[in-house]
Design an enzyme around this catalytic site. Sequence first.
Site, mmCIF file in Angstrom:
data_model
loop_
_atom_site.group_PDB
_atom_site.id
_atom_site.type_symbol
_atom_site.label_atom_id
_atom_site.label_comp_id
_atom_site.label_asym_id
_atom_site.label_seq_id
_atom_site.Cartn_x
_atom_site.Cartn_y
_atom_site.Cartn_z
ATOM 1 N N LYS A 195 0.965 -1.116 0.075
ATOM 2 C CA LYS A 195 0.002 -0.086 -0.120
ATOM 3 C C LYS A 195 0.942 0.963 0.008
ATOM 4 O O LYS A 195 0.856 2.197 -0.830
ATOM 5 C CB LYS A 195 -0.874 0.079 1.079
ATOM 6 C CG LYS A 195 -1.845 -1.370 1.439
ATOM 7 C CD LYS A 195 -2.799 -1.123 2.724
ATOM 8 C CE LYS A 195 -1.870 -1.197 3.986
ATOM 9 N NZ LYS A 195 -1.277 -2.569 4.150
ATOM 10 N N ARG B 167 -9.646 0.822 8.852
ATOM 11 C CA ARG B 167 -9.231 -0.590 9.180
ATOM 12 C C ARG B 167 -10.141 -1.489 10.053
ATOM 13 O O ARG B 167 -10.058 -2.670 10.115
ATOM 14 C CB ARG B 167 -7.967 -0.511 10.127
ATOM 15 C CG ARG B 167 -6.501 -0.446 9.311
ATOM 16 C CD ARG B 167 -5.646 -1.182 9.534
ATOM 17 N NE ARG B 167 -4.390 -1.498 9.862
ATOM 18 C CZ ARG B 167 -3.383 -0.618 9.517
ATOM 19 N NH1 ARG B 167 -3.255 0.358 8.856
ATOM 20 N NH2 ARG B 167 -2.157 -1.209 9.971
ATOM 21 N N ARG C 252 0.205 -8.958 13.565
ATOM 22 C CA ARG C 252 -0.319 -7.920 12.743
ATOM 23 C C ARG C 252 -1.314 -8.766 11.697
ATOM 24 O O ARG C 252 -2.327 -7.889 11.196
ATOM 25 C CB ARG C 252 0.819 -6.959 12.129
ATOM 26 C CG ARG C 252 1.415 -6.079 12.842
ATOM 27 C CD ARG C 252 2.708 -5.648 12.379
ATOM 28 N NE ARG C 252 2.586 -4.794 11.165
ATOM 29 C CZ ARG C 252 3.475 -4.709 10.445
ATOM 30 N NH1 ARG C 252 4.737 -4.968 10.546
ATOM 31 N NH2 ARG C 252 3.351 -3.833 9.282
ATOM 32 N N ARG D 241 11.626 -1.305 10.809
ATOM 33 C CA ARG D 241 10.359 -0.728 11.647
ATOM 34 C C ARG D 241 10.576 -1.740 12.740
ATOM 35 O O ARG D 241 10.589 -2.770 12.332
ATOM 36 C CB ARG D 241 9.228 -0.766 10.896
ATOM 37 C CG ARG D 241 8.682 0.819 10.607
ATOM 38 C CD ARG D 241 7.562 0.668 9.745
ATOM 39 N NE ARG D 241 6.263 -0.244 10.192
ATOM 40 C CZ ARG D 241 5.092 -0.196 9.619
ATOM 41 N NH1 ARG D 241 4.973 0.319 8.428
ATOM 42 N NH2 ARG D 241 4.166 -0.982 9.950
ATOM 43 N N ARG E 2 11.867 -5.321 5.001
ATOM 44 C CA ARG E 2 11.610 -3.945 4.497
ATOM 45 C C ARG E 2 12.581 -2.939 5.212
ATOM 46 O O ARG E 2 12.770 -2.975 6.343
ATOM 47 C CB ARG E 2 10.259 -3.415 5.001
ATOM 48 C CG ARG E 2 10.025 -1.953 4.704
ATOM 49 C CD ARG E 2 8.427 -1.365 5.011
ATOM 50 N NE ARG E 2 7.857 -2.078 6.082
ATOM 51 C CZ ARG E 2 6.524 -2.067 6.148
ATOM 52 N NH1 ARG E 2 5.800 -1.606 5.311
ATOM 53 N NH2 ARG E 2 5.947 -2.480 7.095
HETATM 54 P P1 AP5 Z 1 4.853 -1.508 1.884
HETATM 55 O O1 AP5 Z 1 4.417 -0.847 0.684
HETATM 56 O O2 AP5 Z 1 5.477 -0.791 2.892
HETATM 57 O O3 AP5 Z 1 3.673 -2.384 2.508
HETATM 58 P P2 AP5 Z 1 2.363 -1.582 3.189
HETATM 59 O O4 AP5 Z 1 1.288 -2.487 2.294
HETATM 60 O O5 AP5 Z 1 2.373 -0.199 3.332
HETATM 61 O O6 AP5 Z 1 2.356 -2.388 4.518
HETATM 62 P P3 AP5 Z 1 2.607 -1.741 6.123
HETATM 63 O O7 AP5 Z 1 3.237 -2.714 6.825
HETATM 64 O O8 AP5 Z 1 3.234 -0.375 6.139
HETATM 65 O O9 AP5 Z 1 1.241 -1.634 6.362
HETATM 66 P P4 AP5 Z 1 0.448 -1.736 7.740
HETATM 67 O O10 AP5 Z 1 -0.888 -1.792 7.377
HETATM 68 O O11 AP5 Z 1 0.717 -3.047 8.669
HETATM 69 O O12 AP5 Z 1 1.094 -0.453 8.541
HETATM 70 P P5 AP5 Z 1 0.768 0.774 9.030
HETATM 71 O O13 AP5 Z 1 2.112 1.562 8.994
HETATM 72 O O14 AP5 Z 1 -0.485 1.257 8.373
HETATM 73 O O15 AP5 Z 1 5.585 -2.979 1.426
HETATM 74 C C1 AP5 Z 1 6.326 -3.708 2.337
HETATM 75 C C2 AP5 Z 1 7.469 -4.230 1.816
HETATM 76 O O16 AP5 Z 1 7.473 -4.948 0.606
HETATM 77 C C3 AP5 Z 1 8.480 -3.080 1.339
HETATM 78 O O17 AP5 Z 1 9.825 -3.454 1.593
HETATM 79 C C4 AP5 Z 1 8.481 -3.041 -0.130
HETATM 80 O O18 AP5 Z 1 9.650 -2.536 -0.850
HETATM 81 C C5 AP5 Z 1 8.056 -4.643 -0.296
HETATM 82 N N1 AP5 Z 1 7.117 -4.610 -1.661
HETATM 83 C C6 AP5 Z 1 5.932 -3.722 -2.027
HETATM 84 N N2 AP5 Z 1 5.412 -4.007 -3.000
HETATM 85 C C7 AP5 Z 1 6.234 -5.092 -3.531
HETATM 86 C C8 AP5 Z 1 6.195 -5.764 -4.854
HETATM 87 N N3 AP5 Z 1 5.133 -5.792 -5.680
HETATM 88 N N4 AP5 Z 1 7.063 -6.830 -4.985
HETATM 89 C C9 AP5 Z 1 8.146 -7.055 -3.937
HETATM 90 N N5 AP5 Z 1 8.112 -6.382 -2.953
HETATM 91 C C10 AP5 Z 1 7.295 -5.412 -2.612
HETATM 92 O O19 AP5 Z 1 0.423 0.408 10.654
HETATM 93 C C11 AP5 Z 1 1.388 0.144 11.373
HETATM 94 C C12 AP5 Z 1 0.645 0.081 12.851
HETATM 95 O O20 AP5 Z 1 -0.173 1.382 13.340
HETATM 96 C C13 AP5 Z 1 -0.489 -1.012 13.043
HETATM 97 O O21 AP5 Z 1 -0.046 -2.231 13.321
HETATM 98 C C14 AP5 Z 1 -1.333 -0.255 14.068
HETATM 99 O O22 AP5 Z 1 -0.886 -0.464 15.317
HETATM 100 C C15 AP5 Z 1 -1.374 1.158 13.719
HETATM 101 N N6 AP5 Z 1 -2.442 1.755 13.020
HETATM 102 C C16 AP5 Z 1 -2.155 2.303 11.687
HETATM 103 N N7 AP5 Z 1 -3.179 2.714 10.993
HETATM 104 C C17 AP5 Z 1 -4.313 2.274 11.975
HETATM 105 C C18 AP5 Z 1 -5.744 2.131 12.091
HETATM 106 N N8 AP5 Z 1 -6.305 2.781 10.840
HETATM 107 N N9 AP5 Z 1 -6.391 2.044 12.897
HETATM 108 C C19 AP5 Z 1 -5.680 1.307 14.012
HETATM 109 N N10 AP5 Z 1 -4.402 1.340 14.262
HETATM 110 C C20 AP5 Z 1 -3.353 1.632 13.050
#
Ligand code: AP5
Length: 217
Positions: free
Chosen positions: A16, A91, A175, A164, A130
Amino acid sequence: MAIRRLILLGAPGAGKGTQAQILEKHYAIPQISTGDMLRAAVKAGTPLGLEAKDFMAKGELVPDSLLMGLIQDRMQKEDTKNGWILDGFPRTPGQADHLDALLTRLEQNLDGVILIDVPEAILTERLVGRRTCGICKKVAHITFDPPEAEGCTASDGQHQWQQRPDDTLEVVPKRLAEYREKTEPLIAYYQEHDKLHTVDGSVNTNLVQVSLRELMG
Ligand code: AP5
């Protein structure tokens, strides 16, 4: 119809953030990442950050109540006038209801929800490998998109790559479980509202981007 007000839905590691950063530049509409906003609050030690910190460290979603004010303030900023990309919000069904009500108040429509679909078997490797630049927030991967030293747009040019704290083999399973239990029900919700599109996120980053742009128009 062109899609400019959208949600990117998908499991942790689905891509994402990677895709949102490219779309943001291409369409000149902001990525709104609640994960990034919460991490910034934790780093700054704000009251929100202090409340969110432990949930995030354990891989749990933070309570809906902490997200509401955050998203409401962000969605009213000037740069959201021509569109926005929600990354990591909503979410939970409660957050989806809150977003519906907020958009009604702002007199805006949600143009579409795009699910980046990736089999769970691939996600752990993506997350553990990552690396994120602590200055410009660019995302890389030790195998699939190796981090380069140069090219940081927010400093003297040198990236500062970091892992991270929730991208570990201890925290990632929690997660993924939170996603299955609390976020996956949104797929059916947006399908029922005729908003859902799906792209295959298991292929390389460029191909995923092509599929997204085809949908967004
Ligand atoms: P990346 O693009 O970073 O993946 P992502 O989908 O953004 O994953 P996240 O881990 O950031 O999502 P998340 O939803 O768990 O975390 P968030 O920060 O929102 O890609 C991942 C890796 O794969 C990278 O290394 C990239 O290079 C590689 N990659 C990407 N595409 C690829 C491809 N096509 N092929 C190969 N490699 C690829 O949330 C973190 C925490 O915050 C949560 O756990 C929660 O505690 C809190 N939080 C955030 N939002 C909320 C909410 N709305 N409600 C409640 N808690 C929340």
